[in-house]
Design an enzyme around this catalytic site. Sequence first.
Site, PDB file in Angstrom:
ATOM      1  CG  ASP A 185      -1.835   1.193   1.251  1.00  0.00           C
ATOM      2  OD1 ASP A 185      -2.938   1.083   0.697  1.00  0.00           O
ATOM      3  OD2 ASP A 185      -1.452   2.230   1.834  1.00  0.00           O
ATOM      4  CG  ASN A 193      -4.763  10.651  -6.720  1.00  0.00           C
ATOM      5  OD1 ASN A 193      -4.092  10.788  -7.734  1.00  0.00           O
ATOM      6  ND2 ASN A 193      -5.319   9.507  -6.391  1.00  0.00           N
ATOM      7  CG  ASP A 202      -4.302   7.778 -13.233  1.00  0.00           C
ATOM      8  OD1 ASP A 202      -4.628   7.268 -12.138  1.00  0.00           O
ATOM      9  OD2 ASP A 202      -5.129   8.237 -14.052  1.00  0.00           O
ATOM     10  CG  ASP A 228      -2.963   3.370  -2.367  1.00  0.00           C
ATOM     11  OD1 ASP A 228      -4.025   2.760  -2.142  1.00  0.00           O
ATOM     12  OD2 ASP A 228      -2.313   3.941  -1.480  1.00  0.00           O
TER      13      ASP A 228
END
Length: 303
Positions: A185, A193, A202, A228
């Site tokens: 993770d 983001n 991305d 993620d």
Amino acid sequence: AEQARAAEITAKSVESALRKSEERYRTVFQHTVDAISISRVDDGSYLEVNSAFVDMLGYEPGEIVGKPAATLKIWAYPEELKRLLDLLAVHGEVMNFEARFWRKNGDLVWGVMSSRVIDIDGVRCRVAVTRDVTEQKKADELINFLAYFDPLTRLPNRTLLLDRLHQTMDANARSGVFGALLLIDLDDFRSLNDTRGHDCGDLLLKQVAERLPGCVQPGDTVARLGGDEFLVMLVALGRREQEAATLAEMTAEKIASVLSQEFPLIAENHRCTASIGVCLFKGAETDSEALLKQVELAMYRAK
């Protein structure tokens, strides 16, 4: 004299019918949507091809007629041509034969062919009717890809991972070899983001997906579960539990090190850390979903 005139009239009628039949044949041959080719059996040379054949493969008729397919290298896989010829030699006719061809520009074309051997003016010939199914094949491949792979990173998705995990658990149960799951993770991914936009997020996910396979052995699986979260399945870590745990830990440390290196994102580089949960398994002592729960709990403890 009347019989002669009648015979002459009959001959002219037959000739006219044949001419009309030939015209109908030409119309059908040239304007059908399927590619049609006629070639000699003895040397494979093309005697005639229609406009759909020319359109499908991108050659001019003059580049094809008089030459065999082997010389033109139209067939993408020569073994498919050999299999077709073997079937025709035995049965004289083949229906719905799938084959792949090269266009003149190098593009791959999928075709479904029906072919039979006939006599034309005393010459043994192969008549083949081929339908271009390239777009259908591409659509099928896309559907299959979306079913088993993550479209952003092109890594296996959860569905494919679970399928491989089931197979690995069964194999390891028989062999007594340990495997391991590593759930990765990315820390503070939401902040990236929010502050720099989803394009940066991305791009980071794509670069993580590019780095992870270099941390594992051939036969291991790197998958993206979503968001993620990435999951690595190590399939063969030995029969001793402590040895397997050590190898899994070494892989986790390698992953953490690789992911701590800078990522070149839009405008500026980015550094991140990752929390990694590790769970060993050896066989069918638990089901795959329970195993995923265990490694998820391990990841949260690490975080």
